[in-house]
Write a protein that holds these residues in place. Structure first.
Motif, PDB file in Angstrom:
ATOM      1  N   GLY A  35       7.644  -2.632   1.208  1.00 22.72           N
ATOM      2  CA  GLY A  35       6.812  -1.484   1.553  1.00 22.72           C
ATOM      3  C   GLY A  35       7.136  -0.266   0.728  1.00 22.72           C
ATOM      4  O   GLY A  35       7.972  -0.280  -0.163  1.00 22.72           O
TER       5      GLY A  35
ATOM      6  N   ASP B   4       0.456  -2.899  -0.947  1.00 26.36           N
ATOM      7  CA  ASP B   4       0.387  -2.062   0.251  1.00 26.36           C
ATOM      8  C   ASP B   4      -1.045  -2.037   0.753  1.00 26.36           C
ATOM      9  O   ASP B   4      -1.991  -1.955  -0.027  1.00 26.36           O
ATOM     10  CB  ASP B   4       0.857  -0.639  -0.060  1.00 26.36           C
ATOM     11  CG  ASP B   4       2.316  -0.620  -0.478  1.00 26.36           C
ATOM     12  OD1 ASP B   4       3.162  -0.958   0.349  1.00 26.36           O
ATOM     13  OD2 ASP B   4       2.577  -0.301  -1.656  1.00 26.36           O
TER      14      ASP B   4
ATOM     15  N   SER C  66       2.706  -2.712   5.027  1.00 21.57           N
ATOM     16  CA  SER C  66       3.303  -3.142   3.776  1.00 21.57           C
ATOM     17  C   SER C  66       3.527  -4.646   3.790  1.00 21.57           C
ATOM     18  O   SER C  66       3.937  -5.220   4.783  1.00 21.57           O
ATOM     19  CB  SER C  66       4.641  -2.434   3.560  1.00 21.57           C
ATOM     20  OG  SER C  66       5.235  -2.883   2.368  1.00 21.57           O
TER      21      SER C  66
END
Length: 789
Positions: free
Chosen positions: A21, A745, A17
């Motif tokens: 995240g 991500d 991430s």
């Protein structure tokens, strides 16, 4: 042959991430999203999983698979029944069908020969055929060849005619292979090995099977009809630059390096064509011509998956070789004929186009007629794919064979005695233009006849004699019927009617076909929509857009019946409406339709995807266009990332796998065919260039240049051993997003290639989670696909 970039189910291992995240939570929660309350539980995931192929295919019976026409016009095929797999023998001359053999006796005999337990209804046989006038059965079992004599059901293991990475001759007595960059043959009967070429060297070897994006140890060649000569080439990659990958393990990584040309490279693969004569003293005849670019008219490789040298045809009993030379940018196709003895080459005809030349749909559709010194040539010169007849000696056009606002797909067979041409075509009949039909026409252009009149998608398999063909027809929402027809299109027997009653009883629902208008407001587009099996029209559903943008194929894929189309119905079960449509810029229709975004691959057909969803929302109040997600893999990974970056007001969530995000980092043949040759400094003000811009005509397709636009949620993934689309494609986008301080991500997967290998289910699981969380506003439940049976 079409590029196997269309990978619908993909995976990842490791999540990473950036800035902020996302986490997978253990519990299921309910939140207010839009106009409906949305809850997603582990039971929902379990129900969704039941719509994957591994759970639906075993509920479908009487589907014809494994077809093999033996000599004497006898067809062997198998089908799944409630009692297991059954092999049938069908004779269209008598109209009779019976079990091909006694399954119990064969299972017992095979068990005795292999020391393995066998179940009659689960015999995994391959390449099943009859020999010795139908008295013996030959087949492959667990990678080995066997023969069973019906007189006593004694099973014998046969010697392997062909080993891995060999190409077998027509008479089955020789197998060609590569050793130390040279071409060799093995006598399949005596085991003797003969070296055919002697001066091959690294990066300058014979029959080399390397297109950059795919490579193999199987040689690329075309055997002559008498098995005494073959056509191949010397592959020159000496000055071509390399690509690098490294694996993940304890200790030092292993470096993989190979030649991989990119758009704009000064040197790309070239081939020096040769004809090799076998015999006691093998001779290599070099064709008297300059080297050709490593190009074909039907693929971005010069070989099919079996090693057949594309765009080559032996004529006059192997005394001459007809072949097509293609320019680096695919805009010029030159038909030539070479003398097999002297290597002398003469030009026959030349076609040049403004975009790219293709000679068919899935295979080359040009053919030489030996008896009359004519050649059938495929061209899209009038905006539709049609067949033309030329004089092979003068190169002059005799006449156009097929014509009209419809297209020939693939030339299949020519009866020279009857002057009759057989081919598949589309866009001519009423209804869906993507349905394929079988046609025949006289060589003079008269007597066009549709041999498969049912308004469905037809898949054809010809008998060896070309007197009969099997016709498997269906649609995405209706199961198949398989019949045998003669060359007049008459049904001579029905083989099977697919039974999906058990599938329906399990709760299965079919995708819904739809038609909308393209971006131009005039052209019809055709797609499929997937709704949850518990669909409620009073609810509001977020939309998931699956896409593969082409240009070599579309999103929907084949129009035949399938119980599962990737995981599209499965993910719909989680409370989504899934939409896929073949946008402008994809094949199978007119040339102008296919050329819609030539030179601008960044288009990706996205304007058509958006207008499709908006039109469907105008028809259906339950489609929520404020919550639209998108996903795809490979070209679809490129396109889905492009979607959220270029249209942030429309797409809120994107999941992208193995994307070729900048085709300057992907193999040259691909980009230079669909986007054109790289041209520097084209209408560019360098002072205004973003950090990652190069100042050339490829800038407009580069996803990293749009990193500043990211507003929604983006998950990008790539396999670290992807030797098709190198992982630097995704890392370019990652760096740009980081420098732009964007929240995204990223998933980089160790030790997997383009299809994500061992992590396919894992990635699919996380893709479902990502959409559930970010489009439905629900923390996904703890659930592992494949571990809840």
């Amino acid at each position: 042959m079409q590029r196997l970039l269309i990978l619908f189910l993909t995976a990842f291992l490791m999540s990473f991430s950036v800035t902020s995240g996302w986490a997978l939570q253990q519990a299921s929660v309910s939140v207010q999203v839009g106009s409906s309350t949305s809850t997603v539980t582990g039971e929902d995931y379990k129900r969704a999983e039941q719509f994957l192929r591994q759970h639906t295919s075993d509920k479908v019976y009487n589907r014809v698979v494994g077809q093999n026409w033996s000599s004497g016009n006898v067809l062997i095929y198998n089908t799944r029944t409630p009692d297991g797999k059954v092999y049938y023998k069908a004779n269209p001359q008598t109209g009779e069908k019976e079990k091909a053999f006694d399954h119990k006796r064969l299972a017992k005999s095979l068990a005795e020969e292999t020391n393995q337990e066998m179940e009659p209804g689960k015999l995994p046989l391959r390449s099943v055929s009859l020999t010795d006038g139908g008295n013996k059965l030959r087949y492959h079992f667990m990678g080995k060849r066997y023969e069973t004599d019906f007189s006593d059901y004694k099973t014998t293991k046969l010697a392997q005619k062909k080993k891995r990475n060999e190409v077998l001759s027509p008479d089955g007595k020789k197998a060609a292979y590569i050793k130390d960059y040279n071409l060799w043959v093995r006598d399949t009967e005596t085991g003797e090995h003969t070296q055919l070429t002697t001066d091959g060297e690294r990066y300058y070897g014979y029959a080399t099977n390397n297109a950059g994006w795919v490579k193999s140890d199987t040689p690329v060649l075309l055997w002559g009809p008498n098995s005494e000569k073959l056509a191949t080439f010397r592959h020159d990659s000496r000055d071509v630059k390399e690509m690098y990958l490294y694996n993940t393990k304890v200790g030092h990584s292993d470096l993989q390096r190979w030649k991989y040309p990119l758009p704009g490279d000064s040197t790309v693969f070239k081939i020096e064509r040769v004809i090799v004569h076998l015999g006691d003293n093998p001779e290599v005849v070099e064709l008297d011509m300059d080297p050709d670019y490593h190009r074909s008219t039907i693929s971005d490789h010069i070989a099919d998956w079996g090693g057949r040298f594309l765009d080559n045809e032996w004529i006059n009993d192997g005394e001459q070789l007809a072949f097509v030379s293609s320019s680096r940018n695919h805009q010029v196709a030159q038909l030539r004929v070479a003398d097999a003895q002297t290597g002398e080459v003469r030009d026959v005809l030349r076609e040049e186009v403004d975009t790219y030349f293709e000679s068919g749909y899935s295979t080359e559709s040009w053919m030489v007629l030996d008896d009359t010194d004519e050649v059938i040539w495929f061209s899209e010169r009038d905006n539709w794919g049609h067949l033309y007849l030329y004089d092979l000696n003068s190169g002059e056009l005799k006449h156009q064979i097929t014509k009209g606002d419809w297209r020939v797909l693939d030339l299949q067979h020519v009866d020279e005695d009857e002057r009759m041409v057989y081919f598949t075509g589309a866009n001519r009949e009423k209804g869906n233009p993507y349905y394929h039909y079988q046609y025949k026409i006289n060589l003079d252009g008269s007597g066009l006849q549709n041999l498969t009149p049912e308004q469905k998608n037809h898949r054809i398999t010809w008998s060896q004699s070309k007197d009969y063909f099997t016709d498997y027809y269906s649609t995405p929402d209706t199961p198949s019927v398989t019949v045998v027809r003669n060359t007049d299109g008459e049904k001579v027997m029905t083989l099977e009617k697919e039974d999906i009653s058990e599938l329906k009883e399990s709760g299965w629902v079919a995708p819904e076909p739809f038609t909308v208008k393209a971006r131009d407001g005039e052209t019809n587009l055709y797609g499929l929509m997937y709704k949850p099996s518990d669909f409620d029209p009073d609810k509001s559903y977020p939309v998931l857009n699956y896409l593969y943008p082409g240009p070599q194929s579309g999103s929907v894929g084949g129009r035949s019946f399938m119980p599962s189309r990737s995981d599209k119905q499965a993910v719909a079960e989680l409370g989504f409406i899934v939409v896929e449509v073949d946008a402008m810029g994809t094949p199978g229709r007119s040339k102008s339709f296919h050329d819609a975004y030539y030179g601008d691959m960044g288009d990706n057909g996205l304007p058509d995807q958006i207008t499709t969803i908006r039109q469907l929302a105008d028809r259906h109040s339950w489609l929520d266009t404020t919550r639209v997600g998108i996903w795809g893999h490979s070209g679809g990974g490129f396109a889905s990332t492009r979607a959220i970056l270029e249209y942030p007001d429309f797409y809120k969530v994107a999941v992208s796998g193995a994307g070729n995000h900048d085709n300057r980092n992907y193999e040259a043949d691909w980009g230079e065919k669909w986007h054109g040759l790289l041209r520097e400094n084209e209408d560019v003000n360098k002072k205004e260039l973003a950090r990652f811009a190069q100042g050339d005509n490829y800038d407009k397709q580069a996803n990293q240049l749009l990193a500043e636009n990211l507003e929604g949620k983006l998950l990008i993934a790539h396999g670290m051993m992807d030797d098709n689309v190198p992982p630097t494609n995704t890392l370019l986008v990652a760096e740009a997003l980081i420098r732009a301080n964007k929240d995204f991500d990223m998933l980089m997967i160790p030790n997997v290639g383009h299809g994500f290998g061992y992590a396919r289910n894992y990635f699919m699981n996380k893709r479902w989670d990502y959409f559930v969380k970010h489009l439905k506003g629900v923390t996904p439940p703890e659930y592992v696909i494949g571990e809840n049976d």
